[in-house]
Design a protein around this motif. Structure first.
Motif, PDB file in Angstrom:
ATOM      1  N   UNK A  18     -23.083   8.999 -11.669  1.00  0.00           N
ATOM      2  CA  UNK A  18     -21.889   9.274 -10.879  1.00  0.00           C
ATOM      3  C   UNK A  18     -22.282   9.643  -9.459  1.00  0.00           C
ATOM      4  N   UNK A  19     -21.591   9.044  -8.504  1.00  0.00           N
ATOM      5  CA  UNK A  19     -21.792   9.382  -7.097  1.00  0.00           C
ATOM      6  C   UNK A  19     -20.438   9.653  -6.473  1.00  0.00           C
ATOM      7  N   UNK A  20     -20.429  10.090  -5.268  1.00  0.00           N
ATOM      8  CA  UNK A  20     -19.178  10.328  -4.539  1.00  0.00           C
ATOM      9  C   UNK A  20     -18.983   9.167  -3.568  1.00  0.00           C
ATOM     10  N   UNK A  21     -18.338   8.112  -3.996  1.00  0.00           N
ATOM     11  CA  UNK A  21     -18.239   6.916  -3.163  1.00  0.00           C
ATOM     12  C   UNK A  21     -17.240   7.059  -2.019  1.00  0.00           C
ATOM     13  N   UNK A  22     -17.419   6.284  -0.987  1.00  0.00           N
ATOM     14  CA  UNK A  22     -16.446   6.134   0.087  1.00  0.00           C
ATOM     15  C   UNK A  22     -15.773   4.781  -0.114  1.00  0.00           C
ATOM     16  N   UNK A  23     -14.533   4.856  -0.527  1.00  0.00           N
ATOM     17  CA  UNK A  23     -13.822   3.624  -0.852  1.00  0.00           C
ATOM     18  C   UNK A  23     -13.423   2.875   0.425  1.00  0.00           C
ATOM     19  N   UNK A  24     -13.756   1.625   0.461  1.00  0.00           N
ATOM     20  CA  UNK A  24     -13.295   0.764   1.545  1.00  0.00           C
ATOM     21  C   UNK A  24     -12.129  -0.052   0.986  1.00  0.00           C
ATOM     22  N   UNK A  25     -10.923   0.357   1.352  1.00  0.00           N
ATOM     23  CA  UNK A  25      -9.730  -0.288   0.816  1.00  0.00           C
ATOM     24  C   UNK A  25      -9.546  -1.684   1.402  1.00  0.00           C
ATOM     25  N   UNK A  26      -9.304  -2.637   0.534  1.00  0.00           N
ATOM     26  CA  UNK A  26      -8.958  -3.979   0.986  1.00  0.00           C
ATOM     27  C   UNK A  26      -7.449  -4.172   0.969  1.00  0.00           C
ATOM     28  N   UNK A  27      -6.768  -3.392   0.146  1.00  0.00           N
ATOM     29  CA  UNK A  27      -5.324  -3.512   0.073  1.00  0.00           C
ATOM     30  C   UNK A  27      -4.722  -2.202  -0.403  1.00  0.00           C
ATOM     31  N   UNK A  28      -3.470  -2.014  -0.058  1.00  0.00           N
ATOM     32  CA  UNK A  28      -2.693  -0.843  -0.452  1.00  0.00           C
ATOM     33  C   UNK A  28      -1.379  -1.359  -1.015  1.00  0.00           C
ATOM     34  N   UNK A  29      -0.943  -0.792  -2.114  1.00  0.00           N
ATOM     35  CA  UNK A  29       0.321  -1.219  -2.715  1.00  0.00           C
ATOM     36  C   UNK A  29       1.344  -0.107  -2.592  1.00  0.00           C
ATOM     37  N   UNK A  30       2.349  -0.337  -1.763  1.00  0.00           N
ATOM     38  CA  UNK A  30       3.443   0.606  -1.599  1.00  0.00           C
ATOM     39  C   UNK A  30       4.675   0.097  -2.324  1.00  0.00           C
ATOM     40  N   UNK A  31       5.835   0.393  -1.769  1.00  0.00           N
ATOM     41  CA  UNK A  31       7.097  -0.047  -2.370  1.00  0.00           C
ATOM     42  C   UNK A  31       7.722  -1.113  -1.476  1.00  0.00           C
ATOM     43  N   UNK A  32       7.816  -2.325  -1.989  1.00  0.00           N
ATOM     44  CA  UNK A  32       8.445  -3.392  -1.231  1.00  0.00           C
ATOM     45  C   UNK A  32       9.950  -3.223  -1.221  1.00  0.00           C
ATOM     46  N   UNK A  33      10.564  -3.214  -0.032  1.00  0.00           N
ATOM     47  CA  UNK A  33      12.012  -3.015   0.060  1.00  0.00           C
ATOM     48  C   UNK A  33      12.725  -4.188   0.728  1.00  0.00           C
ATOM     49  N   UNK A  34      12.008  -4.965   1.540  1.00  0.00           N
ATOM     50  CA  UNK A  34      12.600  -6.171   2.139  1.00  0.00           C
ATOM     51  C   UNK A  34      11.616  -7.317   1.922  1.00  0.00           C
ATOM     52  N   UNK A  35      11.975  -8.340   1.135  1.00  0.00           N
ATOM     53  CA  UNK A  35      11.041  -9.433   0.838  1.00  0.00           C
ATOM     54  C   UNK A  35      10.648 -10.205   2.090  1.00  0.00           C
ATOM     55  N   UNK A  36       9.468 -10.810   2.030  1.00  0.00           N
ATOM     56  CA  UNK A  36       8.984 -11.636   3.127  1.00  0.00           C
ATOM     57  C   UNK A  36       7.490 -11.454   3.329  1.00  0.00           C
TER      58      UNK A  36
END
Length: 700
Positions: A162-180
């Motif tokens: 186990x290590x303490x990683x630094x996550x490099x986010x490629x994507x974030x998933x929030x709440x979609x409210x207007x499609x497109x």
């Protein structure tokens, strides 16, 4: 280049050491890089939801053991999931390529990688990178595969550490409210009140002088709002600007500004301090609709402030539409800039009932709402790919990813030709209806739109400064029936209270208005509201020969439906006294309160159909506020508890021999609609923009 057998022997020698030195994998990467004359050699270990860099030659050592790349994108993920070697002359040419920001890999071109397998499963990836474009030979691949096989046991052992990683986010998933879909540069504007500086100390240059300046700022701001309102064709924008004009001349604001000027404040200070005080008062109100006015007050104050300082708040630049990242942004800026400047919105902790989201929906600007915690992952993002339907944000995406994503999610214009019937693969008919909230939304409907599955009648009350009369309501309903033709139109009875409070109505304060005197509970106590609306619906149906269906919202007990049925019978009798023989419309019940689920069988003797409002049903069934980001993880349609409840609703309606329609957001989501079909639902109602995609998906 060193011979592969020589490199393999050196790797074997390193692995045979008994000194337990931790740098063995680093030494192996160095041997591989030197052997293939590569500038970089890296070793990634596959973990639960990421790939961690555990050894490297060529990058800065600080990244080793700390860098963690999220699964789902990139060449490493492609190799691990396919369990096959990959050789590229130019890495960016591959559709799966994803640039990982911050590790300095932008200067590399050639690429080769192989999976590290254990019992047939990929547990990691070994890759090399070249500064130049490079064509790998079979001998190169053989060397990488040999080394990968040699280090398989060692890599497996590392998985347990186990290590303490630094996550490099490629994507974030929030709440979609207007499609497109939109990809572009990120412009940050986190708080609109940040643009109004105010010092508590007086800095005015005399009461009369500052008052003249403030009066002139009010005059110019009114001209600005009037001009903006005259230019816009967007109904929601016009309504918001009308409210802003009212606030601009509000006696409370004028009085507070004047009091501050008398304390030797400058005009700028008076505006900033006054609007913040009023906004703070609104923020303490539990009703979300009224609480939204705090942002409107700040928006008005921002415009006044900039009129005084001869400055302006900058939105996205002039190079075209961009991604606007904001916390409580300005509604007028969105109206002013429009889609020419705002390609997408990423809003932090924004209420779904806020004016900015209402505007974004009306303008078709893709919008995602995220939490403050998710905002941290976007701190270094220069560009974002925004998926407003799924709520996904891709951080600094490659051009290839954007191009492929757009191709796979290409939105088509609403076709006018008959697309044919919609059916499941095994032949069951599917009826797709449309949700609407304004008469203009049902204008020029394509012939394949089968019905208006839900029409929210609240618009008449929110756009009026008085209680609409029966004739005023009937005139609006006539427009709806004329536009719909012979299609069934389901008009929902007025659903107000809680978080929806029209300006002409007064509601008593309640500690928990969402669970209080709202919707049908409120309406049954107000015959002055209910009977005119019911009569207006029936008059409009009679005048147009429309196909009316009436829907009762928020039913929780049997007696509510029984009383509505009695009231409907009374209205029909009253019309007969006027020699009007009106056809009794079909009556339906909204299933959005858990107690209504148990009443489906009993209510079948009173009603003709049911309509499931998944938005409120999720909120009430899961006992979680859908606008509270801290419990948003519970407000998901795919929660197993909710899916079991929906399955029970489907079975209960079949037992009662009554049709059931889904009119909540779940029906408009592609995966959600497929799940609903699997649960036995065959009538789905959604917004007009989403309808075409679903019709093409289900046509046969």
């Amino acid at each position: 280049m060193k011979k592969p057998i020589e490199i393999a022997n050196r790797v074997a020698a390193l692995l045979s050491r008994k000194d337990g030195r931790p740098g063995i994998l680093m030494d192996i990467c160095k041997q591989v890089a030197e052997g293939l004359k590569a500038e970089v050699a890296s070793l990634y270990v596959s973990e639960r939801d990421s790939y961690r860099l555990v050894a490297n030659f060529g990058f800065e050592s600080v990244h080793v053991g700390k860098l963690e790349i999220e699964k789902g994108l990139g060449l490493i993920h492609h190799i691990a999931t396919t369990a096959r070697a990959l050789c590229l002359r130019e890495a960016t040419s591959h559709p799966a390529f994803y640039y990982v920001k911050g590790i300095g890999e932008e200067k590399y071109h050639g690429f080769a990688g192989v999976p590290i397998l254990r019992r047939g499963k990929a547990i990691g990836v070994l890759d090399v990178q070249f500064r130049r474009e490079h064509d790998c030979t079979l001998e190169d691949v053989a060397l990488l595969e040999t080394v990968a096989q040699q280090i398989s046991d060692t890599v497996y052992a590392r998985l347990k550490k186990k290590t303490a990683p630094r996550r490099v986010k490629m994507r974030v998933t929030g709440r979609g409210v207007v499609p497109g879909i939109f990809a572009g540069k990120v412009v940050r504007r986190l708080l609109i009140e940040e643009t109004m500086a105010a010092d508590e100390e007086g800095a005015g240059q005399g009461y009369e002088r500052e008052k003249r300046r403030l009066h002139e700022a009010h005059r110019r701001t009114q001209q600005y709002f009037d001009s903006l309102r005259g230019q816009t064709t967007n109904h929601e924008a016009s309504t918001i600007l009308a409210a802003h004009l009212t606030m601009l001349n509000d006696p409370m604001l004028l009085r507070k500004e004047d009091d501050l000027l008398k304390k030797n404040c400058s005009a700028e200070q008076a505006v900033a301090l006054a609007v913040r005080e009023i906004a703070k008062a609104f923020e303490g109100i539990s009703d979300p609709y009224i609480r939204q006015r705090s942002m409107d007050v700040l928006d008005v104050g921002r415009r006044l402030y900039h009129m005084l300082t001869q400055s302006d708040e900058q939105g996205p630049g002039s190079e075209g539409p961009q991604v606007y990242l904001a916390r409580h942004p300005s509604a007028t800026m969105l109206i002013e800039g429009g889609t020419a400047r705002f390609g997408a919105l990423v809003l932090v902790e924004e209420s779904l009932y806020g004016h900015v989201i209402i505007l974004a929906k009306s303008m078709g600007v893709p919008t995602v709402v995220i939490t403050s915690q998710q905002l941290k992952a976007l701190e270094d993002a220069d560009h974002l790919l925004v998926d407003g339907e799924l709520g996904t944000l891709y951080i600094d995406p490659s051009e290839i990813l954007v191009e492929n994503y757009r191709k796979s999610h290409a939105e088509e214009n609403l076709p006018q030709e008959d697309l044919g019937p919609c059916r499941t693969a095994d032949g069951h008919a599917i009826l797709l209806g449309m949700n609407a909230a304004f008469p203009r939304e049902v204008q020029n409907l394509p012939p394949w739109v089968q019905e208006v599955g839900l029409f929210r009648t609240e618009f008449i009350y929110f756009l009026s400064d008085h209680i609409p009369t029966e004739s005023e309501q009937a005139a609006q309903y006539v427009k709806i029936f004329q536009a719909a033709g012979n299609r069934p139109v389901t008009l929902r009875i007025l659903d107000v209270g809680g978080d929806k409070c029209p300006p002409a109505m007064q509601f008593l304060h309640e500690d928990n208005p969402i669970l209080g005197n709202r919707s049908i509970r409120f309406l049954l106590k107000r015959s002055d509201l209910f009977f005119p609306q019911l009569k207006a619906m029936l008059r409009a149906q009679h005048e147009t020969q429309g196909n009316l269906r009436i829907l009762i919202p928020m039913v929780s007990i049997y007696e509510e439906v029984s009383r509505i049925r009695d009231h409907l019978a009374k209205v029909l009798r009253d019309f007969r006294k006027e020699d009007l023989r009106l056809k009794a419309p079909e009556l339906g019940v909204m299933v959005e309160v858990p107690s209504a689920v148990g009443l489906i069988g009993k209510l079948a003797r009173l009603v003709d159909f049911y309509s499931v409002g998944t938005n409120d049903l999720i909120q009430y069934y899961m006992a979680s506020d859908r606008n509270n980001s801290r419990v948003s993880y519970l407000c998901r349609w795919h929660h197993p508890a909710l899916l079991m409840l929906l399955s029970e609703i489907s079975r209960a309606c079949r037992r009662a021999n009554r049709e059931v329609n889904i009119c909540g957001e779940m029906a408009g989501e592609m995966w959600g609609s497929l799940v609903l079909l699997g649960l036995g639902f065959r009538r789905l109602s959604m917004d007009r923009k989403t309808l075409a995609r679903h019709h093409r998906l289900f046509k046969h």
